[in-house]
Design a protein around this motif. Structure first.
Motif, PDB file in Angstrom:
ATOM      1  N   ARG A 102     -33.315  -2.055   5.900  1.00 10.07           N
ATOM      2  CA  ARG A 102     -34.694  -2.018   6.362  1.00 10.07           C
ATOM      3  C   ARG A 102     -35.456  -3.225   5.839  1.00 10.07           C
ATOM      4  O   ARG A 102     -36.181  -3.889   6.571  1.00 10.07           O
ATOM      5  CB  ARG A 102     -35.378  -0.725   5.908  1.00 10.07           C
ATOM      6  N   ALA A 103     -35.273  -3.548   4.567  1.00  9.57           N
ATOM      7  CA  ALA A 103     -35.938  -4.700   3.962  1.00  9.57           C
ATOM      8  C   ALA A 103     -35.499  -6.003   4.630  1.00  9.57           C
ATOM      9  O   ALA A 103     -36.321  -6.897   4.885  1.00  9.57           O
ATOM     10  CB  ALA A 103     -35.660  -4.747   2.460  1.00  9.57           C
ATOM     11  N   GLU A 104     -34.216  -6.107   4.932  1.00 13.26           N
ATOM     12  CA  GLU A 104     -33.693  -7.291   5.621  1.00 13.26           C
ATOM     13  C   GLU A 104     -34.326  -7.420   7.004  1.00 13.26           C
ATOM     14  O   GLU A 104     -34.722  -8.507   7.418  1.00 13.26           O
ATOM     15  CB  GLU A 104     -32.172  -7.184   5.746  1.00 13.26           C
ATOM     16  N   ALA A 105     -34.437  -6.304   7.708  1.00 12.48           N
ATOM     17  CA  ALA A 105     -35.063  -6.315   9.033  1.00 12.48           C
ATOM     18  C   ALA A 105     -36.527  -6.738   8.920  1.00 12.48           C
ATOM     19  O   ALA A 105     -37.030  -7.499   9.749  1.00 12.48           O
ATOM     20  CB  ALA A 105     -34.950  -4.937   9.686  1.00 12.48           C
ATOM     21  N   ALA A 106     -37.208  -6.276   7.874  1.00 13.86           N
ATOM     22  CA  ALA A 106     -38.608  -6.641   7.669  1.00 13.86           C
ATOM     23  C   ALA A 106     -38.738  -8.137   7.417  1.00 13.86           C
ATOM     24  O   ALA A 106     -39.638  -8.791   7.967  1.00 13.86           O
ATOM     25  CB  ALA A 106     -39.205  -5.841   6.515  1.00 13.86           C
ATOM     26  N   ARG A 107     -37.849  -8.684   6.602  1.00 15.71           N
ATOM     27  CA  ARG A 107     -37.882 -10.131   6.326  1.00 15.71           C
ATOM     28  C   ARG A 107     -37.652 -10.937   7.592  1.00 15.71           C
ATOM     29  O   ARG A 107     -38.189 -12.029   7.754  1.00 15.71           O
ATOM     30  CB  ARG A 107     -36.829 -10.500   5.282  1.00 15.71           C
ATOM     31  N   ASN A 108     -36.828 -10.400   8.485  1.00 16.77           N
ATOM     32  CA  ASN A 108     -36.495 -11.104   9.726  1.00 16.77           C
ATOM     33  C   ASN A 108     -37.475 -10.811  10.860  1.00 16.77           C
ATOM     34  O   ASN A 108     -37.291 -11.296  11.972  1.00 16.77           O
ATOM     35  CB  ASN A 108     -35.074 -10.751  10.170  1.00 16.77           C
ATOM     36  N   GLY A 109     -38.479  -9.971  10.595  1.00 21.33           N
ATOM     37  CA  GLY A 109     -39.447  -9.620  11.640  1.00 21.33           C
ATOM     38  C   GLY A 109     -38.837  -8.774  12.744  1.00 21.33           C
ATOM     39  O   GLY A 109     -39.306  -8.799  13.880  1.00 21.33           O
ATOM     40  N   ASP A 110     -37.817  -8.001  12.416  1.00 23.30           N
ATOM     41  CA  ASP A 110     -37.094  -7.174  13.382  1.00 23.30           C
ATOM     42  C   ASP A 110     -37.672  -5.758  13.378  1.00 23.30           C
ATOM     43  O   ASP A 110     -37.229  -4.899  12.612  1.00 23.30           O
ATOM     44  CB  ASP A 110     -35.608  -7.168  13.006  1.00 23.30           C
ATOM     45  N   ASP A 111     -38.659  -5.526  14.223  1.00 23.93           N
ATOM     46  CA  ASP A 111     -39.320  -4.216  14.259  1.00 23.93           C
ATOM     47  C   ASP A 111     -38.356  -3.094  14.643  1.00 23.93           C
ATOM     48  O   ASP A 111     -38.431  -1.992  14.091  1.00 23.93           O
ATOM     49  CB  ASP A 111     -40.509  -4.236  15.224  1.00 23.93           C
ATOM     50  N   ALA A 112     -37.451  -3.376  15.571  1.00 24.26           N
ATOM     51  CA  ALA A 112     -36.480  -2.349  15.986  1.00 24.26           C
ATOM     52  C   ALA A 112     -35.571  -1.975  14.815  1.00 24.26           C
ATOM     53  O   ALA A 112     -35.259  -0.803  14.605  1.00 24.26           O
ATOM     54  CB  ALA A 112     -35.653  -2.843  17.165  1.00 24.26           C
ATOM     55  N   GLY A 113     -35.153  -2.964  14.033  1.00 21.97           N
ATOM     56  CA  GLY A 113     -34.311  -2.697  12.870  1.00 21.97           C
ATOM     57  C   GLY A 113     -35.056  -1.898  11.816  1.00 21.97           C
ATOM     58  O   GLY A 113     -34.489  -0.993  11.201  1.00 21.97           O
ATOM     59  N   ILE A 114     -36.330  -2.235  11.620  1.00 20.68           N
ATOM     60  CA  ILE A 114     -37.149  -1.483  10.663  1.00 20.68           C
ATOM     61  C   ILE A 114     -37.212  -0.024  11.095  1.00 20.68           C
ATOM     62  O   ILE A 114     -36.987   0.888  10.290  1.00 20.68           O
ATOM     63  CB  ILE A 114     -38.575  -2.080  10.557  1.00 20.68           C
ATOM     64  N   ASP A 115     -37.523   0.202  12.369  1.00 22.38           N
ATOM     65  CA  ASP A 115     -37.612   1.575  12.880  1.00 22.38           C
ATOM     66  C   ASP A 115     -36.281   2.308  12.757  1.00 22.38           C
ATOM     67  O   ASP A 115     -36.247   3.489  12.378  1.00 22.38           O
ATOM     68  CB  ASP A 115     -38.061   1.573  14.344  1.00 22.38           C
ATOM     69  N   LYS A 116     -35.192   1.609  13.064  1.00 27.49           N
ATOM     70  CA  LYS A 116     -33.859   2.221  12.992  1.00 27.49           C
ATOM     71  C   LYS A 116     -33.572   2.726  11.580  1.00 27.49           C
ATOM     72  O   LYS A 116     -33.186   3.885  11.393  1.00 27.49           O
ATOM     73  CB  LYS A 116     -32.798   1.199  13.405  1.00 27.49           C
ATOM     74  N   TYR A 117     -33.763   1.871  10.605  1.00 21.79           N
ATOM     75  CA  TYR A 117     -33.417   2.261   9.239  1.00 21.79           C
ATOM     76  C   TYR A 117     -34.443   3.194   8.608  1.00 21.79           C
ATOM     77  O   TYR A 117     -34.088   4.016   7.773  1.00 21.79           O
ATOM     78  CB  TYR A 117     -33.107   1.031   8.382  1.00 21.79           C
ATOM     79  N   MET A 118     -35.690   3.117   9.023  1.00 21.75           N
ATOM     80  CA  MET A 118     -36.672   4.108   8.572  1.00 21.75           C
ATOM     81  C   MET A 118     -36.269   5.485   9.098  1.00 21.75           C
ATOM     82  O   MET A 118     -36.363   6.487   8.385  1.00 21.75           O
ATOM     83  CB  MET A 118     -38.082   3.740   9.036  1.00 21.75           C
TER      84      MET A 118
END
Length: 135
Positions: A102-118
């Motif tokens: 989730r943190a990696e997705a946040a650093r990359n600006g990947d909203d879909a990844g953030i949502d997935k891991y949340m």
């Protein structure tokens, strides 16, 4: 005005990951191979040995995480929970891996990844509730 009433700012730093020696990596690779063989044998002989399969998948996932093979670790730890819901070391490591993703997705600006891991972390919290209530 009164400094002692103010909240102290605390820095949160990621825990440094110790580098593994070549011998340690080799030993972990051998352990991972043994766990993989055990899983195949258990599934071939009696796939209903749920507890043993869950434990072996968890051990494999923990070893994969030590080796830095995060996606493989996640897969094995998820498989372990598919067989048996627990909140042991595998559960804790999986939650940690999800949080790192989730943190990696946040650093990359990947909203879909953030949502997935949340969402995955929310699912993990539900597992903890379920195990705690039924345990």
């Amino acid at each position: 005005m009164f400094g002692f009433l103010k909240k102290k700012k605390t820095e949160t730093k990621a825990e440094p990951i110790a580098e593994l020696t070549a011998e340690e990596k080799e030993e972990l690779q051998e352990q991972a191979e043994r766990f993989s063989i055990t899983i195949k044998e258990l599934e071939a002989i009696d796939p209903k040995q749920v507890a043993e399969l869950a434990k072996t998948y968890e051990q494999l996932g923990l070893v994969k995480a030590q080796l830095g093979q995060m996606d493989e670790a996640i897969g094995s730890l998820e498989q372990s929970l598919d067989y048996k819901l627990t909140i042991g070391d595998g559960y804790k490591k999986l939650m940690s891996l999800y949080n790192a993703k989730r943190a990696e997705a946040a650093r990359n600006g990947d909203d879909a990844g953030i949502d997935k891991y949340m969402g995955k972390m929310d699912d993990m919290r539900q597992i903890a509730k379920k195990v705690t209530i039924t345990g």
